[in-house]
Design a protein around this motif. Structure first.
Motif, PDB file in Angstrom:
ATOM      1  N   GLY B 264       0.824  -1.202   0.000  1.00 51.27           N
ATOM      2  CA  GLY B 264       0.000   0.000   0.000  1.00 51.27           C
ATOM      3  C   GLY B 264       0.862   1.257   0.000  1.00 51.27           C
ATOM      4  N   GLY B 265       1.938   1.233   0.778  1.00 47.63           N
ATOM      5  CA  GLY B 265       2.798   2.411   0.890  1.00 47.63           C
ATOM      6  C   GLY B 265       3.515   2.709  -0.419  1.00 47.63           C
ATOM      7  N   LEU B 266       3.953   1.680  -1.109  1.00 50.07           N
ATOM      8  CA  LEU B 266       4.661   1.903  -2.367  1.00 50.07           C
ATOM      9  C   LEU B 266       3.703   2.241  -3.503  1.00 50.07           C
ATOM     10  CD1 LEU B 266       7.387  -0.863  -2.122  1.00 50.07           C
ATOM     11  CD2 LEU B 266       7.649   1.584  -1.773  1.00 50.07           C
ATOM     12  N   GLN B 267       2.446   1.866  -3.307  1.00 48.03           N
ATOM     13  CA  GLN B 267       1.451   2.214  -4.335  1.00 48.03           C
ATOM     14  C   GLN B 267       0.710   3.489  -3.970  1.00 48.03           C
ATOM     15  OE1 GLN B 267      -1.285  -0.950  -5.055  1.00 48.03           O
ATOM     16  NE2 GLN B 267       0.183  -2.193  -6.156  1.00 48.03           N
ATOM     17  N   ILE B 268       1.273   4.263  -3.081  1.00 47.82           N
ATOM     18  CA  ILE B 268       0.522   5.405  -2.555  1.00 47.82           C
ATOM     19  C   ILE B 268       0.080   6.333  -3.679  1.00 47.82           C
ATOM     20  CG2 ILE B 268       2.596   6.744  -2.030  1.00 47.82           C
ATOM     21  CD1 ILE B 268       0.612   7.232   0.596  1.00 47.82           C
ATOM     22  N   PHE B 269      -1.195   6.653  -3.661  1.00 48.11           N
ATOM     23  CA  PHE B 269      -1.797   7.346  -4.787  1.00 48.11           C
ATOM     24  C   PHE B 269      -2.887   8.321  -4.329  1.00 48.11           C
ATOM     25  CE2 PHE B 269      -5.380   7.163  -7.890  1.00 48.11           C
ATOM     26  CZ  PHE B 269      -4.793   7.889  -8.901  1.00 48.11           C
ATOM     27  N   THR B 270      -3.848   7.785  -3.582  1.00 50.16           N
ATOM     28  CA  THR B 270      -5.012   8.599  -3.221  1.00 50.16           C
ATOM     29  C   THR B 270      -4.621   9.873  -2.473  1.00 50.16           C
ATOM     30  OG1 THR B 270      -6.227   6.552  -3.001  1.00 50.16           O
ATOM     31  CG2 THR B 270      -7.259   8.504  -2.109  1.00 50.16           C
ATOM     32  N   GLU B 271      -3.783   9.731  -1.449  1.00 44.92           N
ATOM     33  CA  GLU B 271      -3.483  10.896  -0.617  1.00 44.92           C
ATOM     34  C   GLU B 271      -2.718  11.982  -1.377  1.00 44.92           C
ATOM     35  OE1 GLU B 271      -3.251   7.801   0.454  1.00 44.92           O
ATOM     36  OE2 GLU B 271      -4.516   7.640   2.231  1.00 44.92           O
ATOM     37  N   PRO B 272      -1.624  11.634  -2.090  1.00 47.52           N
ATOM     38  CA  PRO B 272      -0.973  12.717  -2.842  1.00 47.52           C
ATOM     39  C   PRO B 272      -1.876  13.324  -3.911  1.00 47.52           C
ATOM     40  CG  PRO B 272       0.090  10.600  -3.281  1.00 47.52           C
ATOM     41  CD  PRO B 272      -0.841  10.400  -2.130  1.00 47.52           C
ATOM     42  N   LYS B 273      -2.774  12.516  -4.460  1.00 52.32           N
ATOM     43  CA  LYS B 273      -3.673  13.064  -5.463  1.00 52.32           C
ATOM     44  C   LYS B 273      -4.655  14.039  -4.809  1.00 52.32           C
ATOM     45  CE  LYS B 273      -6.577  11.695  -9.337  1.00 52.32           C
ATOM     46  NZ  LYS B 273      -7.976  11.823  -8.920  1.00 52.32           N
ATOM     47  N   LEU B 274      -5.163  13.651  -3.638  1.00 49.11           N
ATOM     48  CA  LEU B 274      -6.082  14.542  -2.937  1.00 49.11           C
ATOM     49  C   LEU B 274      -5.371  15.810  -2.468  1.00 49.11           C
ATOM     50  CD1 LEU B 274      -8.165  12.161  -0.621  1.00 49.11           C
ATOM     51  CD2 LEU B 274      -8.800  13.115  -2.824  1.00 49.11           C
ATOM     52  N   PHE B 275      -4.081  15.669  -2.173  1.00 48.51           N
ATOM     53  CA  PHE B 275      -3.323  16.798  -1.645  1.00 48.51           C
ATOM     54  C   PHE B 275      -3.027  17.834  -2.726  1.00 48.51           C
ATOM     55  CE2 PHE B 275       0.722  18.719  -0.062  1.00 48.51           C
ATOM     56  CZ  PHE B 275       0.210  19.262   1.098  1.00 48.51           C
TER      57      PHE B 275
END
Lengths: 434, 341, 298
Positions: B264-275
Motif C-alpha cells: 500500500g505504501g509503495l502504491q501510494i496514490f489517493t493521498e498525494p492526489k487529494l493533496f
C-alpha cells in the motif's frame, strides 16, 4: 497496426471473459444493443458536465420528436466528465451519442478526430456555420476540414478590478483611464508596479498562469505550428511572454493564488488581489467567492489588454461510436441553435457562441447587481466580437497550458528563478508533446 | 521465495500440533478395497478437491477482472501507444523500459514514494502495534475506544480532501495561521518537498493507523490468556511479555500488516492526489510529491500514453515484489525471535 | 506522532480474573490515566474531520473561506440537506450503493474466509505457489486497469448494470491473505480435527468451526471492504448508467461549477456517511466481541 492491435485486444478480452464465465451468455462480438427503447423509440444519450441548462430543452425536443427519448448523463466536474470520455474512447465503446467537450480538452479531442463524426457531413444539411462567431467554428475544425463539434457557449474575456483598492493605491478609477490602463500588457504591468509600490500590501493579479495563458492565446502562433510541431523554444513570443510574467511575479505583482484552488476563494474574500482576467462566467465565481462583504467593490470593464480573448465554453460532439449519428447530430444542432442557447443562457448563464444570440434582447438586457448593476450581457457580447481569430492548437495544447506552463509558473511563484522555471517548462513540454 | 512462503503457509511453530491435514489419508491405494464404503470415497474426494473449490472463486474473479488488464498492460508496454489517437500504435519492444530508466521524473517519483513511505508506513505500523496493545487492556467502555480509532477509515474521501487542503493551505491554512499566531514562520506545505511529504504522510497515518491497530488487536485477542498468565507467574514484566509472547504470537498478522502496508505504501496514490489542489497527476508544481503511481496515472491515464504508463506499472510491480519480499524476511526474523525457547 | 515509550501501565497490578472464563490479556491489567490520555488524543484526532464537515455543512458556503472555521455548528444543515435532495437523486443512489457495497462485503467476507481456510488449514498440491500468486496480485497497480476492465465488461454486456461494479470485487486477494493469516493461529487444529472425526465434510467444518471462530477478523475485513466499495468513484462513474449511479458518483454532481459550494458538498457527504456509520457500529461490535463467543477451544 492500430487495427491489428485492437483486434488482438478484443480477442483477448473475449477469451478472458469467456473463460471466466463459460456458463453465462456472453455474446462476444455481437453486442446487439440497437439503442432503441422497448416501445421502439430511438434512445439518444447526451453527456454534459457542470451546468448546460438543457433540462427544459430536452423535454421540449422530446415533445417535438415523438420517436426520440433522451437520456441525459450529467457529471459535476469537467475533469470527471472528460476522464469518462477518454476511457470510453480508448475502450472503443460506451460513449453517449452526444458528448460535450470543453474548450481546454478540445485539442486532445481533435488529435482523436478520427473517432468523431464530421458534423458537416452528417449534420442537418441546411445548417449554416455562420450562425456561430467565426473563431468558435474554426477552433472545432480539424486539419482535414472536418467539423468535430457544434459550439455551445463561450467565455469572452474582459477585466475585473477592485475599484476601492485602485483608489487606495492612488491609481485612476474613471472608466476611460482604467480602459487605457488595461489596453496593453505593458501598460497593465506598469500599472501593477505602481499599485504594488503604493504599499497597500495587496497583489495586482491572482496568479501568473492566468495572465500568461491569456497572453499566449493572443499570439499568432501558440505552442504548436500548423504541422503539429512543438515550437515552445523556437517561437520567440512564448519566451517574451514568459519573461514579462515572471518579472512581474518577481516584483510582487502576483498573489500566488492559482485559480480553482480553495485558497483562491479565501484570497478573493480577503481582497488579496486587485485585478482579475474575467471571462463572462467569472462574475458568478467572484460573487460567490468574495462574498457579500465585498459587494459593490468589484467592477468589470469592456477592456482587455491587446484586444480580447476567450476562456472556457464547450462543444457538442457526436462520436463514431454512436448508433444514431444522424439523429444525434440533429439533436446537437438543435441544442446549439441561437434560440435554444438563449434559453440555456437564461437558465444556467452559459454565454452563447451564436452571433444572433449575442444580440438577443434577453442577453443585452442582463445586468449584474454585485458588480454595481453593470450591463454585463451587452459588455461581454461586445468582448466576444472584439476577438476574431482562433489560434491553431496542437494535440497537447490544453495540457501545455493547464499543466506544464501553469505548474512552471507556480514553481516560480514558489521560489524558483525565471530561468529554472523556463527549463522545467521546456522539459515537460517536450515530454507531454512527444 | 517459494520456500519462504511455504513456511508462512505452514503456520507458526510455537506449539507443535498434530497436523490435521494428514488425518484422512491422502495417499495410499484404496482402489478395489471392498471394505471402503462410498462414504469414505466421498470423503476422499472431498479432501482432494474441496480445497480447490474453496480457492476457486478468487481465481475465477481474477481471470475475469484481473488477468486481462494485466496482459493488456504487458502488451501495451511494448508499444508507443497513445490511446485513441489518429496515429497508429508502433511496436518499440523494450523501448518504453529503456526510456524509463533514463527518465529523471521517474527517479524523482521513486524517491518521493520512498520518502513518503518511510514517513508513513514505518511509524504507522509501530504505532499501530502499540495502540493495539493499549486497546487490549481492560479499558472502561472498550467498544467505544476501539471503534473510535477506526473512525478515520469511514470518513469520506471528498470531505478529507476538502479538510486537509484547508489545514495545510500555505497562505490561509489553519496550521499556518496558528503558527503565525505564535510567531513561527509559515510552512510551505505545497512548495517544499519535505514539508509536502510530511503533510501527505500525516494524511496517510491519520487514515490508516487505527485500521492497522484493529487488525493487530483482532489477532491479539486470539492469544490464549493462559500463555500470558504463565508468563506473569514466571515474573515477566510488561515489556518482556510484549516482546517475547505477544509479538511472536502475532507473527502471521504482523507479516500481513507489514506486507500489505509495504504494498500500500509503495502504491501510494489517493493521498498525494487529494493533496494536489490541481487534482491532476502532477504531484505539485514541480513534481515535489509526485509518487510512482501518480506518475503512472498521469502518463497512462491522463496523458493517454498507455505504453509508457504500462511500463511504469510493470517496473513498479517488480520493485514492490522485491521490497515486500525483503520486508517479509526481516519481519519474520524480528517477530520470530521469541520462538526459540 | 507521539513517541510511545511505555506500552502498558505499571506491571503487577493484575486484577483477579473476572466472571467470564476465557478472557484475553485484557483483564490482566487495568490501564491508568496515561493510557486514557493517549487514547483520548487519538479519538479526538480521529473525530475532528467529521466535526469540521458538519460545521461547514451547517453554515453557508461563505464560511468555508474563513481561515479559522466557526467553532459551533450553525443552523443551516437541514436547508443544505434539502438542497442536496433537490439537486441529486440521493435516495436512489444511496440504495444502489447499499446494494453494491452490501453484496460485495458479504461475498468478500465469505469467499475470502473460505479460501483463507483452505490456504491455512488444508493440504493440497500447489498450495504454497498459489498463495504466493494471490499475494503477488496485490502488488499489481490497478489504476491503469480501468480501460481494459471496461473492455471486458463491455464484451460481456455488463456495463450500465450494477453487476459491472459488483462482480470484479466479489473476492479480493487482500481478503484471502488476511483471513489466511488470521485463521492459521486463531482456529485451533484440534477443533478441525474433532469436527473431521465426527464425520463433517470440509465445507461443514468450515461453516461450523472456522466461520464462528473468525468473527473479529471477518468484521474487520467487512468494514474495510464496505468502505473501499463505498468510496469507489472512477469505476462506477465509467461503468454505471448515468441514471443509476452509486452515491459517490451522485455526490460528485454537487461539485458542479467553478465555484464549489462546500456547505452543499459536505452536507451531501455527511448524509452519505450515516449509513456507513451504522454498518460500522454493527460490525464494530463484532470486532470487540472477540473470539470467546465463537468456537471454544479445549
Amino acid at each position: 497496426m492500430r487495427h491489428r492491435s485492437s483486434r488482438w485486444v478484443k480477442v483477448l478480452a473475449c477469451t478472458a471473459a469467456l473463460a471466466a464465465t463459460a456458463a453465462t451468455t456472453a455474446a462476444c462480438g455481437s453486442s446487439d444493443d440497437s439503442g432503441k427503447t422497448a416501445d421502439g423509440k430511438i434512445e439518444l444519450t447526451l453527456a454534459t458536465f457542470n451546468e448546460f441548462g438543457y433540462e427544459d430543452l430536452i423535454s421540449e425536443y422530446e415533445a417535438a420528436h415523438s420517436d426520440v427519448k433522451i437520456v441525459h448523463r450529467k457529471t459535476g466536474k469537467s475533469d470527471a466528465h472528460h476522464q469518462n470520455l477518454y476511457t470510453k474512447l480508448a475502450a472503443g465503446s460506451g460513449l453517449s451519442d452526444v458528448e460535450a467537450v470543453e474548450e481546454g480538452h478540445l485539442s486532445k479531442v481533435l488529435a482523436r478526430s478520427g473517432q468523431f463524426n464530421d458534423l458537416k457531413e452528417i449534420g442537418p444539411s441546411g445548417l449554416d456555420t455562420n450562425r456561430w462567431v467565426k473563431w468558435k467554428v474554426d477552433s472545432a475544425t480539424d486539419k482535414n476540414g472536418h467539423l468535430i463539434g457544434y459550439g455551445t457557449d463561450i467565455g469572452p474575456l474582459a477585466m475585473c478590478y477592485r475599484k476601492d483598492l485602485l483608489e487606495a493605491a492612488n491609481l485612476p478609477t474613471d472608466p476611460a483611464a482604467v480602459k487605457d490602463m488595461f489596453s496593453s500588457w505593458d501598460k497593465y504591468f506598469a500599472a501593477g508596479e505602481r499599485f504594488t509600490t503604493a504599499g497597500t500590501g495587496k497583489a495586482w493579479f491572482d496568479s501568473g498562469a492566468q495572465i500568461f495563458n491569456a497572453m499566449v492565446n493572443q499570439e499568432e502562433q501558440g505552442y504548436y505550428d500548423k504541422d503539429d510541431k512543438l515550437v515552445v523554444t523556437s517561437n520567440p513570443v512564448i519566451k517574451e511572454d514568459w519573461n514579462q510574467v515572471t518579472s512581474a511575479i518577481s516584483k510582487g505583482l502576483s498573489a500566488k493564488l492559482p485559480f480553482g484552488q480553495p485558497e483562491w476563494t479565501t484570497g478573493a474574500k480577503n481582497s488579496a488581489f486587485a485585478t482579475k482576467t474575467c471571462p463572462s462566467w467569472m462574475l458568478g465565481v467572484i460573487t460567490e467567492s468574495a462574498g457579500p462583504e465585498n459587494k459593490g467593490k468589484w467592477e468589470v470593464i469592456d477592456a482587455f489588454p491587446e484586444g480580447g480573448g476567450n476562456w472556457g465554453g464547450s462543444f457538442l460532439t457526436v462520436p463514431k461510436q454512436s448508433k444514431h449519428p444522424k439523429e444525434a447530430a440533429e439533436l446537437a444542432a438543435w441544442l446549439t441553435a441561437p434560440e435554444q442557447q438563449v434559453k440555456a443562457f437564461s437558465t444556467a448563464g452559459t454565454f452563447p457562441s451564436q452571433v444572433e444570440a449575442l444580440s438577443s434582447p434577453e442577453l443585452q438586457a442582463m445586468t449584474n447587481e454585485y458588480f454595481n448593476g453593470v450591463k454585463a450581457g451587452e459588455l461581454f457580447a461586445k468582448q466576444a466580437q472584439a476577438f476574431d481569430k482562433a489560434q491553431y492548437k496542437g494535440p497537447a495544447s490544453g495540457q501545455l497550458q493547464d499543466e506544464v506552463f501553469a505548474n512552471a509558473l507556480q514553481a516560480v511563484e514558489q521560489g524558483k528563478s525565471s530561468d529554472e522555471g523556463w527549463t522545467q517548462a521546456v522539459e515537460n513540454a517536450e515530454k507531454v508533446a512527444k | 521465495m517459494t520456500s519462504d512462503t511455504t513456511r508462512i503457509a505452514s503456520g507458526r511453530g510455537l506449539e507443535p500440533r498434530p497436523p490435521v491435514r494428514d488425518l484422512p489419508p491422502t495417499t495410499g491405494d484404496d482402489g478395489g478395497d471392498p471394505s471402503r464404503s462410498w462414504r469414505y470415497r466421498l470423503s476422499r474426494l472431498d479432501v482432494k478437491f474441496s480445497p480447490y473449490l474453496f480457492i476457486a472463486p478468487f481465481f475465477l474473479i481474477f481471470a475475469l477482472a484481473g488477468l486481462f488488464p494485466l496482459l493488456y498492460t504487458a502488451y501495451t508496454s511494448l508499444y508507443e501507444w497513445t490511446l485513441g489517437a489518429n496515429d497508429d500504435a508502433e511496436f518499440i519492444g523494450l523501448g518504453n523500459y529503456v526510456e524509463l530508466f533514463s527518465d529523471a521524473q521517474f527517479w524523482n517519483a521513486l524517491l518521493n514514494t520512498f520518502s513518503i513511505f518511510l514517513l508513513s508506513t514505518v511509524p504507522q505500523v509501530i504505532v499501530a502495534v502499540l495502540l493495539a496493545a493499549l486497546l487490549n487492556t481492560a479499558l472502561r467502555g472498550r467498544v467505544a475506544w476501539r471503534m473510535g480509532v477506526l473512525l478515520p477509515y469511514v470518513a469520506s474521501l471528498v470531505a478529507l480532501a476538502i479538510i486537509f487542503s484547508n489545514l495545510f493551505g500555505e497562505q490561509y491554512g489553519l496550521i499556518n495561521t496558528l503558527l503565525q499566531a505564535i510567531g513561527v514562520d509559515p510552512v510551505q506545505w505545497q512548495a517544499d518537498r519535505f514539508s509536502s511529504h510530511v503533510a501527505i504522510a500525516t494524511m496517510v497515518n491519520w487514515r490508516w493507523t487505527g485500521y492497522n491497530a484493529l487488525i493487530v488487536l483482532a489477532a491479539m485477542q486470539a492469544i490464549p490468556r493462559e500463555v500470558h498468565e504463565a508468563a506473569l507467574v514466571d515474573g515477566a514484566g510488561v515489556m518482556r511479555r510484549f516482546f517475547s509472547i505477544t509479538l511472536p504470537m502475532l507473527r502471521p498478522t504482523i507479516i500481513f500488516v507489514v506486507v500489505t502496508s509495504t504494498i500500500g505504501g509503495l502504491q501510494i496514490f489517493t493521498e498525494p492526489k487529494l493533496f494536489d489542489p490541481n487534482s491532476g497527476g502532477g504531484g505539485g508544481s514541480d513534481g515535489q510529491y509526485q509518487t510512482v503511481v501518480l506518475y503512472m496515472y498521469q502518463q497512462g491515464f491522463l496523458n493517454q500514453d498507455v505504453g509508457y504508463g504500462s511500463a511504469i506499472a510493470w517496473v513498479l510491480f517488480l520493485i514492490i515484489i522485491v521490497i515486500a519480499g525483503i520486508n517479509f524476511l526481516i519481519t519474520r526474523r524480528i517477530a520470530g525471535t521469541g520462538e526459540a525457547k | 506522532m507521539t513517541a510511545v515509550p511505555t506500552i502498558a501501565p505499571t506491571a503487577g497490578t493484575a486484577t483477579p480474573p473476572r466472571r467470564e472464563k476465557r478472557r484475553s490479556i485484557a483483564n490482566l491489567e487495568r490501564p491508568g490515566v496515561f493510557v486514557y490520555g493517549i487514547l483520548t488524543a487519538f479519538i479526538l484526532a480521529s473525530a475532528f474531520p467529521f466535526y469540521w464537515s458538519y460545521l461547514v455543512a451547517s453554515h453557508d458556503a461563505n464560511v468555508f473561506a474563513d481561515t479559522v472555521p466557526p467553532l459551533l455548528p450553525g443552523g443551516n444543515f437541514l436547508a443544505n440537506a434539502s438542497r442536496v435532495l433537490d439537486t441529486i437523486e440521493f435516495w436512489r443512489a444511496l440504495g444502489n450503493s447499499i446494494v453494491v457495497s452490501g453484496t460485495v462485503t458479504l461475498s468478500v467476507v465469505l469467499l475470502s474466509t473460505l479460501a483463507g481456510f483452505a490456504f491455512a488449514k488444508l493440504r493440497f498440491r500447489g498450495r504454497g505457489p498459489l498463495l504466493v500468486f494471490v499475494i503477488a496480485t496485490l502488488a499489481v497497480p490497478t489504476q491503469l486497469g480501468i480501460i481494459p476492465l471496461f473492455i471486458v465488461m463491455a464484451e460481456l454486456g455488463w456495463t450500465s448494470s450494477l453487476g459491472a461494479v459488483i462482480v470484479p470485487n466479489l473476492v479480493t486477494a487482500f481478503g484471502v491473505f488476511w483471513m489466511r493469516q488470521y485463521i492459521v493461529d486463531a482456529v485451533p487444529d484440534e477443533l478441525i480435527e474433532a469436527a473431521r472425526m465426527d464425520g463433517c465434510s470440509l465445507i461443514r467444518t468450515f461453516w461450523h468451526v472456522c466461520l464462528p471462530a473468525v468473527r473479529p477478523a471477518a468484521a474487520m475485513l467487512g468494514i474495510f471492504t464496505f468502505m473501499t466499495s463505498w468510496n469507489d468513484f472512477l469505476w462506477p462513474l465509467v461503468a454505471l448508467s448515468p441514471e443509476d449511479p452509486t452515491i459517490q458518483v451522485a455526490l460528485e454532481k454537487l461539485q458542479a461549477g467553478y465555484f464549489i459550494d462546500y456547505s452543499l458538498v459536505l452536507a451531501g457527504t455527511t448524509m452519505a456517511t450515516v449509513p456507513v456509520l451504522i454498518v460500522f457500529i454493527v460490525l464494530g461490535r463484532q470486532i470487540v466481541a472477540g473470539i470467546m463467543q465463537g468456537a471454544v477451544k479445549g
